[in-house]
Design an enzyme around this catalytic site. Structure first.
Site, mmCIF file in Angstrom:
data_model
loop_
_atom_site.group_PDB
_atom_site.id
_atom_site.type_symbol
_atom_site.label_atom_id
_atom_site.label_comp_id
_atom_site.label_asym_id
_atom_site.label_seq_id
_atom_site.Cartn_x
_atom_site.Cartn_y
_atom_site.Cartn_z
ATOM 1 N N LYS A 83 0.843 -1.198 0.000
ATOM 2 C CA LYS A 83 0.000 0.000 0.000
ATOM 3 C C LYS A 83 0.876 1.245 0.000
ATOM 4 O O LYS A 83 1.567 1.531 0.981
ATOM 5 C CB LYS A 83 -0.909 0.039 1.232
ATOM 6 C CG LYS A 83 -1.919 1.196 1.148
ATOM 7 C CD LYS A 83 -2.562 1.530 2.461
ATOM 8 C CE LYS A 83 -1.783 2.536 3.279
ATOM 9 N NZ LYS A 83 -1.690 3.888 2.664
ATOM 10 N N GLU B 263 10.044 0.539 10.525
ATOM 11 C CA GLU B 263 11.040 1.591 10.321
ATOM 12 C C GLU B 263 10.324 2.895 10.588
ATOM 13 O O GLU B 263 9.506 3.331 9.780
ATOM 14 C CB GLU B 263 11.588 1.483 8.889
ATOM 15 C CG GLU B 263 12.992 2.038 8.767
ATOM 16 C CD GLU B 263 12.963 3.505 8.477
ATOM 17 O OE1 GLU B 263 12.943 4.280 9.463
ATOM 18 O OE2 GLU B 263 12.940 3.878 7.311
ATOM 19 N N CYS C 291 13.094 10.356 7.595
ATOM 20 C CA CYS C 291 13.016 9.870 8.976
ATOM 21 C C CYS C 291 14.369 9.945 9.666
ATOM 22 O O CYS C 291 14.439 10.121 10.869
ATOM 23 C CB CYS C 291 12.464 8.453 9.004
ATOM 24 S SG CYS C 291 13.207 7.402 7.762
ATOM 25 N N GLU D 34 9.715 14.863 16.210
ATOM 26 C CA GLU D 34 10.049 14.824 14.795
ATOM 27 C C GLU D 34 9.167 15.830 14.053
ATOM 28 O O GLU D 34 7.942 15.732 14.094
ATOM 29 C CB GLU D 34 9.799 13.409 14.252
ATOM 30 C CG GLU D 34 10.254 13.237 12.826
ATOM 31 C CD GLU D 34 10.114 11.803 12.350
ATOM 32 O OE1 GLU D 34 9.109 11.149 12.703
ATOM 33 O OE2 GLU D 34 10.998 11.344 11.604
#
Lengths: 290, 482
Positions: free
Chosen positions: B183, B257, B291, B388
């Site tokens: 996806k 991850e 990331c 983040e």
């Protein structure tokens, strides 16, 4: 337990927790009666509490940098030393295992021998695992690139419920071999061999806090460890399968590494599963040039 | 002193975008049976690019069934060398259609064509090429003789590197003998759908790769599908935790991850010009939608002024604008939602007392844009030093000693990556050993390679992608007692 032949009253041992290198009672003041395979009283074991579990995590975290930073050769010698000291207490362990597991003296002795040999096996892994699971990476560019295994951190271990010594050693030794530290919930009904193992660890150059052993009710203590934000991983090995699902959910809150519940045949080749479960891969890059 | 540049746009004529796309299931594009179609837009212009199907639970079920059929019927029985040859074919077609993929990626994602052309697409092809060669060498992967694939992998990828993340997921899974349902992110589905065409061109057996488009609900249906054996996810830590909870008590394996808040540590003996380039690459590459971005700059106190002056000067030369312009350094923020999050956290940074600075920078009228931004004077515990941001925002902190640098770098629940800049080799190795992060870049940053394992410590996830370790994530030990 061996009974004295004479009329001398034997000096019984108080079975306590093993936390931060010391043998405290539970801060809760609780104990629970431990019986042998036939239902006869063996001892009152400490019934660890949430506070004990949290203290144990603090001790394990404090011990982590030193243990992880020790050379692999040094860790190997310490693990081998555990085997040496256990060997000197073979008969005591055999008696403990026979009482705890309700097995014959012969089976108990063979179980203890396998447990000692397991320490030797993992002692040998400390300075080889990096060569087996680490590697240089041939990247498409002028860079030095190396992947090495590093210890995961603090591992909570729900020790096997049935195999009170061999199973326990088989889940604790790989944590230590890889450089992590641990908080172990001993077998709930068969906790006494674990406490004796603590005595061995305390006298085998294993630094204080590297292994912390709690006795008590697994179902009561396991959630505190599964939820704990300063625990990096959890081995659900001896957990109740139904509760283990809930524990795995709690463990997700800080992305703990999880080994699911289930007790293999501890006498078979353990392989690398439990050793690599508590290792991270670190990859380091550096440019090459003049 | 900014230079004047004439526009140098890459032509988009090479890309043929359809008005609407179905789901790629069993080797064909099919209509969704449930779910509401949604539009994917170009974040640099807000122009609608295409309408895309939303896969509902029954569509996901069809895709998993197709993957299972392909696993048991074809892919699992194919000679490993033949499996590898399909992957080599795919690698070659990705190379052949590289320009088309790069333009499409920049249109749908908003990233500069320079990055999609020079990084995303070539690295994606390299991943297929690398893992193709593993297919018939699994016995040598360190898992004992005859390791086995896991079965059907459900894979969910983010919007920051759409095609590259697809390759990180699909290449090792297929090489190991699994089949997949992937996806793509809802804001960047187009290169995955073009990849489906590439699978057709390669004559990949139907069902080996299935692509289902949709948002979080589609992902949830995939994760929770009982016939999925492996879940591989790249994305936010929050969703990663939800996935870990969802698969608790199942036999499913996972690779996660997740997010990061990497420290990029500059010592006083570092070559400052190189370090500044590394800092810029670390946080402004791909608009900071990375990331492993070096979003926390840790500068040794005695070179703070020198580094910051140089950094500000360098930021003044960055060119923000049309992602298809070959001179563009900073493209568009991927979505309105992401822009809102970057703005919110930046406002929080100011309200918490940090000083905000951006170079003079004209933002285009349409689309989603955020200028390269520095925050100085932020506290260790401030949200911009802890959370983040996933945007072109750098929080600058200082340190005095190596021990302090390590303590500050590790003061985060994340542990994905870290950077170290110093001329002293022994210090690099000392630092590398103490930084709790899965990737340490020393005197470089944001380097990726298919042979190099990538993944996090702590709440940045578990499992590795890339290299032999990335292959092992799709295998289980063979032999007796396995």
């Amino acid at each position: 337990m061996p009974r004295p032949a004479t009329s001398r009253l034997d000096v019984r041992k108080t079975y306590k927790l093993y936390v931060g290198g010391a043998f405290p009672r539970s801060e809760s003041g609780r104990t629970y009666a431990v019986v042998d395979g036939k239902g006869s009283f063996l001892a009152n074991a400490a019934q660890g509490s949430r506070k004990d579990a949290r203290d144990a995590v603090v001790a394990a975290r404090k011990a982590f940098p030193g243990w992880a930073g020790a050379t692999a050769y040094n860790r190997g010698q310490v693990l081998y030393r555990v085997a040496e000291v256990m060997e000197g207490r073979r008969e005591q362990f055999a008696a403990e295992v026979a009482a705890a597991e309700g097995v014959t003296a012969r089976v108990a002795q063979s179980t203890v021998d396998t447990a000692i040999d397991r320490w030797v096996w993992y002692a040998g892994w400390t300075d080889k695992i990096a060569q087996v699971v680490g590697n240089a990476n041939p990247v498409a560019g002028p860079y030095f690139n190396l992947s090495v295994p590093e210890p995961t951190g603090v591992v909570a271990v729900l020790a096997p419920q049935r195999s009170a010594l061999l199973g326990l050693v088989s889940v604790v030794a790989p944590v230590l071999a890889g450089g992590s530290t641990c908080v172990v919930l001993a077998s709930e009904d068969r906790p006494l061999p674990a406490v004796v193992l603590g005595e061995v660890l305390a006298t085998s150059d294993v630094p204080a806090g590297v292994v912390n052993i709690l006795t008590g009710r697994t179902a009561e203590l396991a959630p505190w460890l599964a939820e704990h934000r300063d625990v990096n991983a959890i081995d659900l090995c001896g957990g109740d399968p139904e509760q283990a699902v809930e524990l795995e959910r709690s463990a997700a809150d800080n992305i703990k590494r999880v080994l699911r519940a289930g007790e293999p045949d501890w006498t078979s080749d353990p392989g690398l599963l439990r050793l690599t479960a508590w290792l991270e891969t670190k990859t380091v890059w550096h440019p090459m040039g003049v | 002193m900014p230079f004047d540049y004439a526009p140098a746009p890459e032509s988009r004529a090479i890309v043929d975008i359809k008005a609407s796309y179905g789901l790629f299931i069993g080797g064909e594009f099919t209509d969704a049976t449930d779910g509401t179609p949604f539009k994917t837009i170009s974040p640099s212009s807000e122009e609608v690019l295409a309408e895309v199907s939303e896969a509902g639970p029954s569509d996901v079920d069809r895709a998993v069934k197709a993957a299972r059929r392909a696993y048991t019927g074809v892919w699992g029985r194919l000679a490993p060398a033949e499996r590898g040859k399909y992957l080599y074919r795919i690698a070659r077609i990705v190379q052949e259609r590289a320009r088309e993929l790069a333009v499409l990626e920049s249109l749908d994602n908003g990233k500069p064509i320079r990055e999609s052309r020079d990084v995303d697409v070539p690295t994606a092809a390299a991943h297929f090429f690398y893992y193709a060669g593993w297919a018939d060498k699994l016995d040598y992967a360190g898992l004992g003789p005859a390791p086995r694939p896991l079965g059907v992998a459900g894979q969910i990828i983010p919007w920051n590197f759409p095609l590259l993340m697809l390759s990180w997921k699909i290449a090792p899974a297929l090489a190991a003998g699994n089949t997949v349902v992937l996806k793509p992110a809802e804001t960047t589905p187009l290169t995955a759908l073009l990849f489906a065409e590439i699978c057709q061109q390669a004559d990949l057996p139907p069902g080996v790769v299935n692509i289902v488009t949709g948002a979080g609900e589609t992902g949830r249906a995939l994760v929770e599908h009982p016939d999925v054996d492996k879940v591989a996810f790249t994305g936010s830590t929050e969703v990663g935790k939800a996935i870990a909870r969802a698969i608790a008590g199942t036999p499913k394996k996972a690779t996660l991850e997740l997010g990061g808040k990497a420290a990029n540590i500059v010592f006083d003996d570092a070559p400052i010009d190189q370090a500044v380039e590394g800092i810029v690459n670390g946080i402004f590459f791909n608009q900071g939608h990375v990331c492993c971005a070096g979003s926390r700059l840790l500068v040794q106190e005695n070179v703070y002024d020198e580094v910051l002056d140089s950094l500000r000067r360098r930021l003044g030369t960055l060119r923000l604008g049309d992602p298809l312009d070959k001179n563009t350094d900073i493209g568009a923020i991927n979505s309105a939602a992401q822009l809102a999050r970057i703005r919110e956290l930046s406002d929080v940074g100011e309200s918490e007392g940090a000083q905000r600075w951006s170079p003079p920078c004209e933002l285009p009228e349409h689309g989603f844009w955020f200028p390269p931004t520095l925050f100085t004077g932020a506290g260790q515990s401030s949200r911009i030093a802890q959370e983040e941001i996933f945007g072109p925002v750098l929080t600058v902190l200082t340190f005095r000693t190596p021990e302090e640098a390590v303590a500050k770098a590790n003061n985060t629940p994340y542990g994905l990556s870290a950077g170290v800049w110093t001329e002293k080799g022994s210090r690099i190795l000392w630092m590398a050993g103490r930084l709790r992060a899965g990737v340490v870049w020393a005197n470089t940053f944001n380097r990726f390679d298919p042979t190099s394992p990538f993944g996090g410590y702590k709440e940045s996830g578990f499992g590795r992608e890339g290299g032999r370790q990335g292959l092992a994530a799709y295998l289980t030990r063979g032999g007796p007692g396995a």
